[in-house]
Design an enzyme around this catalytic site. Sequence first.
Site, PDB file in Angstrom:
ATOM      1  N   TYR A   1      -1.383   6.624  18.602  1.00 13.90           N
ATOM      2  CA  TYR A   1      -2.237   7.375  18.746  1.00 13.90           C
ATOM      3  C   TYR A   1      -3.350   6.700  19.881  1.00 13.90           C
ATOM      4  CZ  TYR A   1      -4.916   4.468  15.069  1.00 13.90           C
ATOM      5  OH  TYR A   1      -5.207   3.236  14.377  1.00 13.90           O
TER       6      TYR A   1
ATOM      7  N   HIS B   1      -9.660   9.051   7.084  1.00 13.71           N
ATOM      8  CA  HIS B   1     -10.857   8.085   7.884  1.00 13.71           C
ATOM      9  C   HIS B   1     -11.512   9.070   8.958  1.00 13.71           C
ATOM     10  CE1 HIS B   1      -7.453   4.859   7.174  1.00 13.71           C
ATOM     11  NE2 HIS B   1      -8.295   5.032   6.086  1.00 13.71           N
TER      12      HIS B   1
END
Length: 201
Positions: A133, A64
Amino acid sequence: MGQIKVTETPMKGLYVIEPTVHTDSRGYFMETYNQREMHEAGLTMHFVQDNQSRSTKGVLRGLHFQKTHPQGKLVWVIRGSVFDVAVDIRSGSETYGQWYGIELTEENKKQFYISEGFAHGYLVLSDVAEFCYKVTDFWHPGDESGIAWNDPDIGIVWPQITGAYQGTASANSYRMEDGTRVTLSEKDELWQGIKSLQENG
């Protein structure tokens, strides 16, 4: 005393970060992020959002990126293990199209910082993985894009998966060594190879 160790990888813009882990009979303590020490190491990014996901073995998320609002990502695992990958998609970069991978686990507590200009993804190696994250920009609907996880022009060597380069992103025919099926989202099944980035300008 410094609480983190920052090591630049052979690919400029990618860093492995190892927090100091303090353990005793009660368990452990660690700083998962320290702005001062990161800045002293030359990493002056500013994070705007924290995310967490849970996935089962064989789930592959990626590769991504956001097209006009690129995100830097600081990633780590708090449960289980994943193989985490970054692919350089920076136009003009000496390492354009190359990849770097690292195993992030609950035990090694390593973190991986991926600067803006990389596509990112990971494969879950354990029965369950919880992945955390921090990102430097928000998610922008309509701006997301990706690259096929098994693009032969990149040639990522995903652990525990054989025969991954058949010119299609479809994961249906792929199995891990123990027979677990590789699972992608419908969106991730449709990404094309890295050549499509240049073709589409």
